[in-house]
Write a protein that holds these residues in place. Structure first.
Motif, mmCIF file in Angstrom:
data_model
loop_
_atom_site.group_PDB
_atom_site.id
_atom_site.type_symbol
_atom_site.label_atom_id
_atom_site.label_comp_id
_atom_site.label_asym_id
_atom_site.label_seq_id
_atom_site.Cartn_x
_atom_site.Cartn_y
_atom_site.Cartn_z
ATOM 1 N N THR A 207 6.991 16.736 36.417
ATOM 2 C CA THR A 207 8.244 17.404 36.066
ATOM 3 C C THR A 207 7.974 18.597 35.153
ATOM 4 O O THR A 207 8.673 19.597 35.220
ATOM 5 N N LYS A 208 6.925 18.478 34.327
ATOM 6 C CA LYS A 208 6.592 19.624 33.464
ATOM 7 C C LYS A 208 6.159 20.818 34.306
ATOM 8 O O LYS A 208 6.534 21.958 34.026
ATOM 9 N N LEU B 52 9.942 29.811 44.468
ATOM 10 C CA LEU B 52 9.282 29.236 43.298
ATOM 11 C C LEU B 52 10.169 28.159 42.659
ATOM 12 O O LEU B 52 9.708 27.068 42.326
ATOM 13 N N THR B 53 11.451 28.502 42.508
ATOM 14 C CA THR B 53 12.354 27.508 41.910
ATOM 15 C C THR B 53 12.544 26.328 42.856
ATOM 16 O O THR B 53 12.706 25.197 42.412
ATOM 17 N N LYS B 54 12.513 26.588 44.168
ATOM 18 C CA LYS B 54 12.643 25.476 45.123
ATOM 19 C C LYS B 54 11.462 24.515 44.993
ATOM 20 O O LYS B 54 11.619 23.295 45.037
ATOM 21 N N LEU B 55 10.286 25.098 44.832
ATOM 22 C CA LEU B 55 9.093 24.277 44.628
ATOM 23 C C LEU B 55 9.220 23.504 43.311
ATOM 24 O O LEU B 55 8.914 22.312 43.238
ATOM 25 N N SER C 174 10.298 26.493 37.805
ATOM 26 C CA SER C 174 11.723 26.800 37.955
ATOM 27 C C SER C 174 12.331 27.336 36.664
ATOM 28 O O SER C 174 13.526 27.297 36.456
ATOM 29 N N ILE C 175 11.477 27.864 35.810
ATOM 30 C CA ILE C 175 11.956 28.316 34.500
ATOM 31 C C ILE C 175 13.032 29.405 34.632
ATOM 32 O O ILE C 175 13.970 29.470 33.837
ATOM 33 N N GLN D 170 18.791 31.104 33.979
ATOM 34 C CA GLN D 170 20.099 31.432 34.557
ATOM 35 C C GLN D 170 21.181 30.492 34.029
ATOM 36 O O GLN D 170 22.259 30.907 33.657
ATOM 37 N N LEU D 171 20.839 29.184 34.050
ATOM 38 C CA LEU D 171 21.811 28.190 33.575
ATOM 39 C C LEU D 171 22.181 28.474 32.132
ATOM 40 O O LEU D 171 23.358 28.526 31.774
#
Lengths: 352, 352
Positions: A262-263, B261-264, A269-270, A275-276
């Motif tokens: 997860t890290k 990248l975020t999907k991965l 996905s940083i 964005q969030l």
């Protein structure tokens, strides 16, 4: 030129943030002239670091400032006529400034503003309007200032003032307005809310489009541009939403650091998390506006950073630039002029 | 043996979910005996698919059922004495069941329960208590049932009932209780809330520990086990929190699918998102409990799945197993017995 008086001492970090925020705002809106109020030993060293800002601003030393933890009555007693917060508000009263911005103690700011500026003739209850991030962009929610209760007339006043603020900030001609209620059906809710809904529907104000009742979950959806409620439930809604956002962020943070996989996922996905954060950040459109007073007063979050404080300054700038007060006063007069006719019609209808 | 009557037709998906949920609950709590109420053509084909459940349950065919969109008055007119919802509630009244569970129309369930079971002698206002996921686990929030307003006595009643429910569900001896307000200072807020706070502090009930006022953001933090408020702000808080959770989830979903990248990253951190979903899922502890009535009635979310409905059945089971009603009645009697003495003291203090 637009003149903004700044309580440089307000907020959790004082001049470090307020002066730095003003420097950012000045670059974006060079026509702003700042008047800073604060204790010289605290403000001057910071201001020196921003020579461009300093050369285009005025600094007025005050002997004291209003603490973040003072009660409104204490703050008035200790600060009246002399604290940086009071002086910044008074500048608006004396037409030395067009708007006042402070990140200080909310209760004190409300009390001092009310005391110094007084209510505008057309309104009979102050309110604080906040900008709320939504799925569709931003909405204005008022009253979030914890003034408990509102009559139906006062709710309509809040609707008119909120719509005026939305027009000033977003350049929309007829913002959509909803009354916060516990169901969208016409029969539900408090009598004042039902009565206010009837008036808004019947009176047909030019400056807003009344959409009916909305529920708590409609705020985040952005169902309407302006959500109107009295201050108790407005405060509860705001804080419940803030609490949930913080709760989800914390759970997510813990979950994302629970394994190496997860890290790694977090690293990939940083940009999504940025964005969030940006979309949910109240600091992005920082600034509650005190409405109903003879003057524009903006409350910035106490814990904001320089960018957030610059946003609050921008809100003040837009309010003045778009002549918010004149517009609100005109709309309120329009409502109060039309009301007798409406009530007469209502009475007749009742007799049919 | 604990007997639970189920409105098998209730909810967005009817028997497909309610029967499937009962099958899950029966495996976990074999001592439950179900009585299903519903239209035969809808229920029987589904029940046939669960022979084990069917053999240990009773099915009672009803001629009609209460629709999700009926108004309470309509539902009463159309369903009284004959709909699956009414019959399931009536089973509790006739001591054929120990608790009733329905995923149907909330307003109809409240109206029918109130009409059929009546208020318990010790309480004078019904309320719906919901389980709220928090950073510390779970809290109970009541009234979320949209019954507007509450006197100080009624707020104390709600505190007593909520604490009783917390004890029954979580086996805690003295749950901590807070009154929802717009500030934690004793001087703020509505008079009824201040008065209720005074009573809770002074009267010293055995079954709960009064912690003072809490604010909207304390709910998600889990500052107290039981959060007490009247139904208007309770509903607003609940829906504002739900709206924020949905808003964040949607922003995150969109952001996570914005690039390869975020999907991965999402794939790598999918377990973290599962944790978030599970921790924030209202279905995990699904079930609002109607309190103050002569009988246990549980409201499940209308859009729940079988696992969620099984959770609502579990809530009903625990309520009965832990003798919720008897405990609540005893606590309410204790409060009402102590009140005159307290008020007398309060009066004397006022004269000093």
């Amino acid at each position: 030129m637009i003149r903004i008086s700044v309580d440089a001492m307000g907020g959790d970090f004082g001049p470090e943030i307020t002066i730095a925020g003003a420097a950012i705002a000045q670059k974006r809106f060079p026509e702003i002239r700042f008047i800073f109020y604060g204790v010289a030993s605290a403000v001057e060293p910071v201001l020196k670091r921003y020579p461009e800002l300093a050369s285009a601003s005025t600094f007025i030393a005050t002997e004291t400032y209003t603490r973040m933890d003072e009660k409104p009555s204490q703050a008035l007693r200790n600060g009246r006529g002399k604290s940086s917060m009071w002086k910044a508000i008074e500048a608006v009263k004396n037409d030395e400034a067009d708007a006042c911005v402070s990140a200080g103690n909310t209760g004190a700011l409300m009390a001092m503003s009310y005391f110094c500026l007084r209510m505008m003739e057309e309104a009979d209850r102050p309110g604080i309007a906040g900008v709320w991030p939504t799925l569709r962009g931003e909405s204005i929610v008022l009253d979030i200032g914890a003034t408990i209760g509102a009559s139906s007339d006062q709710l309509v006043d809040l609707a008119v003032m909120g719509a005026g603020m939305f027009r000033a900030l977003y350049n929309v001609k007829r913002p959509s307005v909803g009354l916060l209620n516990i169901g969208v059906e016409e029969v539900k809710g408090l009598d004042e809310i039902k009565q206010a809904g009837m008036m808004l529907r019947e009176i047909g104000l030019d400056g807003l489009e009344y959409k009916g009742f909305v529920e708590g979950n409609d705020i985040g959806k952005g169902t309407v541009d302006v959500v109107v409620t009295e201050g108790f439930s407005g405060n509860i809604a705001l804080k419940a939403a803030e609490g949930t956002a913080r709760q989800m962020a914390q759970i997510l943070r813990e979950a994302m650091s629970s394994s190496w996989l997860t890290k790694l996922g977090y690293l990939f996905s940083i940009s999504a998390f940025r964005q969030l954060k940006q979309k949910m950040d109240p600091g992005r459109v920082n600034g509650g506006v005190l409405l109903g007073l003879n003057g524009v007063v903006i409350k910035s979050h106490g814990g904001t950073d320089a960018d957030g404080f610059a946003s609050a300054l921008r809100v003040g700038y837009e309010m003045v630039n778009n002549k918010l007060l004149e517009k609100i006063a005109a709309d309120l007069r329009h409502f109060h002029d039309k009301k007798p006719e409406l009530l007469e019609r209502g009475t007749h209808a009742g007799h049919d």
